[in-house]
Design an enzyme around this catalytic site. Structure first.
Site, short mmCIF file in Angstrom:
data_model
loop_
_atom_site.label_atom_id
_atom_site.label_comp_id
_atom_site.label_asym_id
_atom_site.label_seq_id
_atom_site.Cartn_x
_atom_site.Cartn_y
_atom_site.Cartn_z
N LYS A 212 -9.68 12.46 -2.62
CA LYS A 212 -9.98 12.61 -1.19
C LYS A 212 -9.35 13.90 -0.66
O LYS A 212 -9.98 14.68 0.02
CB LYS A 212 -9.44 11.39 -0.46
CG LYS A 212 -9.51 11.47 1.03
CD LYS A 212 -9.08 10.15 1.61
CE LYS A 212 -8.29 10.35 2.88
NZ LYS A 212 -7.93 9.07 3.48
N GLU A 218 -1.78 15.03 -10.28
CA GLU A 218 -2.23 14.37 -11.51
C GLU A 218 -3.71 14.65 -11.75
O GLU A 218 -4.14 14.96 -12.87
CB GLU A 218 -2.02 12.85 -11.41
CG GLU A 218 -0.58 12.40 -11.48
CD GLU A 218 0.11 12.38 -10.11
OE1 GLU A 218 -0.40 13.03 -9.16
OE2 GLU A 218 1.16 11.73 -10.02
N GLY A 269 -7.58 5.85 0.79
CA GLY A 269 -7.87 5.78 -0.65
C GLY A 269 -8.01 4.36 -1.15
O GLY A 269 -8.96 4.01 -1.86
N ARG A 270 -7.09 3.49 -0.73
CA ARG A 270 -7.10 2.11 -1.23
C ARG A 270 -8.22 1.28 -0.61
O ARG A 270 -8.43 0.13 -0.99
CB ARG A 270 -5.73 1.47 -1.01
CG ARG A 270 -5.23 1.56 0.43
CD ARG A 270 -3.74 1.27 0.50
NE ARG A 270 -3.19 1.46 1.84
CZ ARG A 270 -2.75 2.62 2.33
NH1 ARG A 270 -2.84 3.71 1.59
NH2 ARG A 270 -2.22 2.68 3.53
N GLU A 356 0.88 -0.69 -0.52
CA GLU A 356 0.85 0.63 0.12
C GLU A 356 0.47 0.49 1.61
O GLU A 356 0.86 1.32 2.43
CB GLU A 356 -0.14 1.57 -0.60
CG GLU A 356 0.20 3.03 -0.43
CD GLU A 356 -0.63 3.97 -1.29
OE1 GLU A 356 -1.86 4.00 -1.13
OE2 GLU A 356 -0.05 4.69 -2.12
N HIS A 387 1.02 -18.17 -20.20
CA HIS A 387 1.82 -18.06 -21.42
C HIS A 387 2.83 -16.93 -21.31
O HIS A 387 3.37 -16.46 -22.31
CB HIS A 387 0.91 -17.87 -22.62
CG HIS A 387 0.01 -19.05 -22.83
ND1 HIS A 387 0.38 -20.14 -23.59
CD2 HIS A 387 -1.20 -19.35 -22.32
CE1 HIS A 387 -0.58 -21.04 -23.56
NE2 HIS A 387 -1.56 -20.58 -22.78
N LYS A 502 7.05 12.98 -4.68
CA LYS A 502 6.18 14.12 -5.04
C LYS A 502 6.90 15.44 -4.77
O LYS A 502 6.84 16.37 -5.58
CB LYS A 502 4.90 14.09 -4.19
CG LYS A 502 3.95 12.97 -4.50
CD LYS A 502 2.67 13.17 -3.66
CE LYS A 502 1.84 11.92 -3.61
NZ LYS A 502 0.70 12.02 -2.70
O1 LIG Z 1 -7.69 10.70 -3.59
P1 LIG Z 1 -6.45 11.50 -3.59
O2 LIG Z 1 -6.33 12.37 -2.36
O3 LIG Z 1 -6.32 12.31 -4.84
O4 LIG Z 1 -5.23 10.51 -3.51
C1 LIG Z 1 -4.89 9.64 -4.53
C2 LIG Z 1 -3.76 8.71 -4.15
O5 LIG Z 1 -2.56 9.42 -4.05
C3 LIG Z 1 -1.68 9.32 -2.93
O6 LIG Z 1 -0.41 9.72 -3.30
C4 LIG Z 1 -1.62 7.99 -2.25
O7 LIG Z 1 -0.47 7.27 -2.54
C5 LIG Z 1 -2.81 7.11 -2.52
O8 LIG Z 1 -3.06 6.37 -1.36
C6 LIG Z 1 -4.04 7.89 -2.90
O9 LIG Z 1 -5.09 7.00 -3.14
#
Ligand SMILES: O=P(O)(O)OC[C@H]1O[C@H](O)[C@H](O)[C@@H](O)[C@@H]1O
Length: 526
Positions: A212, A218, A269-270, A356, A387, A502
Site C-alpha cells: 500500500k 521487506e 492493510g489488515r 494491530e 495435541h 523499523k
Molecule cells: O502494504 P505495505 O504498505 O507494504 O504495508 C505492509 C504492512 O507493514 C506495516 O508495517 C504495518 O504494520 C502493516 O499494517 C502493513 O500491512
C-alpha cells in the site's frame, strides 16, 4: 450526536461489573446446558451461526451488554464509519474497507472522487486482467500462458490474501474453478524468496508486488530479489510483474510493471483482503467470479453488523462478550481454533487484524486508558492444537476464552469410514467434545486428572468453507474488532507501534549504533 468516551466512564459498564457472575459448569451441565445450546445462537450470513451457549454469560449479563452497546453508540459509530467520517483520527483518514464489497450507506466522496466508483473500477480492471491471463491474451515474453502467481508483500499485504487463498484452494480444485497456483513471499529472510523461486517455473510465473505504501523494506527487497532471478533467467522483469499499491505511493507511476491496480489510504492493510490487495491474487488463482462470491459473503455479513439489536448482530455480540471477558473477568488472551484445515492460516491473519488494531494503551484522543484493551490472539486448526497446547487451556492457571469454528462438510468430499465414522465426523465430534469438556470439566479425586471446567468458548458453525461463507467469516471478525475498538475508545485503524523497530533497524544497517544496539549488531555480524 456521537460522543467518544472511555469505557470506564460509562454507567452501563459500571452496572455490568456488578451483575452476578455465571457459574459456567452449572449452566452448561444437564438440561440447562441443552437449552442454552438451543437458545444462545444467532444466525450469521451464508448459513453460518454464532453460538455462545458456552460463554460465561446469562440473560442478565446479556441485557447489561446490550445497554453497553447502546451507551457506547456502537451501531451509530459503525454508521458514521461507513458514511465516511474520519474515524482513523491518528492518521486523519476515512475507513472504507466495507465499501470494497458493497454500499452500506450514503455515497462517499473523498479527494474529489466517488470512492465506491473507484473501488468498483479497480475490481473490474482486475477481473478483466485475470480473464485475459486465463485466456492466454496476456502472456509472458515468449507468448506462453502464465501458470503460477506469486504475491510479494508482508503484513496486511500477505496474511489476509494468503489465508484466503489457502482457504479456497481445495474448494476451487473440487469445483473446477482453479486457474493458477499461488505462492507467497513475505519475509526478508532470503531463504523465503529463494525457496519459493526454487519451487516454481519462473518463466511462466506472474509476480504481484503488493504494498500500500510502496515503501516497505521487506517487500522492496524481495522485489529486487525476484527481479534478479528473472534477469538471471534471461527474462524481462516488466513482463512478469504487476503492482497493487495506493495511487500516492512511489510504485504507482513506475513503468516496471505490466499493470498496476490501486487501493487507497482509507483501507488499512489488515482490512485489505477484499480490496485490490486480495482481489489480484485471488482473481488470478480462482477467477473473478469466485472473488465476487467472496465479496458478496462479506457484504451480507456487513449488512447484519448494522443491526442495532445486538441479539441480531453477531459481530457486535461477539465483540461485547469479548469485552466482558477482558474487562470484567480479566482474561488476557483469546484462542481462535478453526476445525478446518482450509483455515490453517486464518488465526495468523486474525492475529494481525486484532492485535494491530486494538493493541493500544491510549484512546483515540491520545490519552492513556486505565483498562485492558486488545487480548493476545493465537490459534491453530483443530485437532492439531488438541495435541499441542490444549493441556494449558484445560488445566493451566490462566483461563483462555476460545473461539471455535467448525463445518458440517469437508471441501474435497473425499473421506473414509473407520470404526463407523468418517474423518469429517471425527473432526466435528472433537469440537463438540471440547466445548463441553472446557465448560463442564470433570471432577476426579486425583487432582492431576481433575478438570475444573468453567472455561468459556463460542463456536461459529457453517456448512462448508466456500467463497461466500469465507467472506462472511472474515467480515464477522473485522467487524468484531471494530466494535471492540469503539467500546475501548481506541483508534483501531493506525499502527504506530510498529514504527520504532523499523527506525532502529535502519540505524543498525547504516552502522549508526551505540550501547546495547551496537553490541547486538556485533553479535549478529551485521
Ligand atoms: O502494504 P505495505 O504498505 O507494504 O504495508 C505492509 C504492512 O507493514 C506495516 O508495517 C504495518 O504494520 C502493516 O499494517 C502493513 O500491512
Amino acid at each position: 450526536m456521537i460522543t467518544w468516551n472511555n469505557l470506564d466512564t460509562l454507567a452501563s459498564f459500571k452496572e455490568l461489573e456488578k451483575v452476578e457472575r455465571v457459574n459456567l459448569v452449572e449452566a452448561m451441565t444437564g438440561e440447562s446446558g441443552a437449552e442454552r445450546v438451543k437458545n444462545y445462537s444467532v444466525p450469521m450470513a451464508e448459513g453460518l451461526t454464532y453460538n455462545y451457549a458456552a460463554k460465561q454469560v446469562d440473560d442478565k449479563i446479556l441485557a447489561a451488554l446490550a445497554k453497553l452497546a447502546d451507551e457506547a453508540q456502537l451501531a451509530e459509530k459503525f454508521e458514521a464509519l461507513y458514511n465516511g467520517e474520519v474515524i482513523n483520527t491518528g492518521e486523519k483518514r476515512l475507513v472504507l474497507h466495507h465499501m470494497t464489497r458493497g454500499q452500506l450507506g450514503e455515497a462517499v466522496e473523498a479527494d474529489g472522487v466517488d470512492k465506491r466508483a473507484f473501488y468498483t473500477e479497480q475490481q473490474a480492471k482486475i477481473a478483466d486482467f485475470a480473464n485475459k491471463v486465463h485466456a492466454g491474451e496476456i502472456t509472458n515474453g515468449a507468448g506462453e500462458k502464465f501458470t503460477t502467481v506469486v504475491q510479494i508483500g508482508i503484513g496486511g499485504s500477505d496474511l489476509g490474501p494468503r489465508a484466503m487463498y489457502l482457504a479456497l484452494e481445495n474448494w476451487a480444485k473440487k469445483n473446477d474453478t482453479f486457474k493458477m497456483e499461488a505462492k507467497f513471499i513475505s519475509n526478508v529472510d532470503p531463504d523465503d524468496a529463494a525457496a519459493v523461486l526454487n519451487s516454481i517455473d519462473v518463466a511462466h510465473s506472474i509476480f504481484v508486488l503488493v504494498s500500500k505504501s510502496g515503501t516497505t523494506l521487506e517487500t522492496l527487497t524481495n522485489e529486487s530479489f525476484v527481479k534478479d532471478a528473472l534477469k538471471n533467467a534471461g527474462l524481462d522483469a516488466s513482463k512478469h510483474m504487476i503492482a497493487v499499491t495506493s495511487e500516492t505511493s512511489p510504485l504507482a507511476k513506475s513503468d516496471d510493471y505490466l499493470a498496476a491496480f490501486f487501493m487507497d489510504d482509507y483501507i488499512g492493510g489488515r482490512y485489505s483482503s477484499t480490496s485490490a490487495v486480495g482481489g489480484a491474487v485471488l482473481s488470478l488463482a480462482f477467477g473473478p467470479e469466485v472473488f465476487a462470491q467472496f465479496l458478496d459473503g462479506a457484504a451480507a455479513e456487513d449488512a447484519l453488523s448494522k443491526n442495532k439489536d445486538v441479539f441480531k448482530n453477531p459481530a457486535m455480540l461477539d465483540a461485547l462478550i469479548g469485552v466482558y471477558e477482558r474487562n470484567v473477568l480479566g482474561y488476557p488472551s483469546t484462542a481462535v481454533l478453526p476445525y478446518s484445515q482450509a483455515l490453517s492460516r486464518f488465526p495468523a491473519h486474525l492475529q494481525q487484524l486484532d492485535m494491530e488494531s486494538n493493541g493500544k494503551s491510549v484512546n483515540r484522543f491520545g490519552e492513556p486508558v486505565n483498562y485492558p484493551t486488545g487480548p493476545v490472539i493465537f490459534g491453530e486448526p483443530g485437532t492439531n492444537g488438541q495435541h499441542s497446547f490444549y493441556q494449558l487451556l484445560h488445566q493451566g492457571t490462566d483461563i483462555v476464552p476460545l473461539q471455535f469454528v467448525g463445518y458440517k462438510n469437508s471441501q474435497m468430499e473425499t473421506d473414509v469410514v473407520i470404526q463407523d465414522s468418517t474423518s469429517q465426523q471425527k473432526l466435528c465430534a472433537n469440537v463438540a467434545a471440547q466445548i463441553v469438556a472446557f465448560a463442564c470439566g470433570k471432577s476426579d479425586e486425583n487432582r492431576n486428572k481433575n478438570f475444573e471446567g468453567g472455561r468459556p468458548s463460542s463456536i461459529i458453525i457453517g456448512e462448508q468453507v466456500n467463497p461466500g461463507s469465507l467472506g462472511a467469516l472474515l467480515a464477522h471478525f473485522e467487524n468484531k474488532v471494530m466494535f471492540q475498538g469503539f467500546v475501548w475508545n481506541v483508534n483501531s485503524f493506525d499502527q504506530e507501534g510498529v514504527q520504532l523497530g523499523k527506525v532502529l533497524a535502519k540505524r543498525v544497517l547504516a552502522h549508526e549504533t551505540e550501547g546495547a544496539l551496537k553490541v547486538f549488531s556485533d553479535l549478529l555480524n551485521i
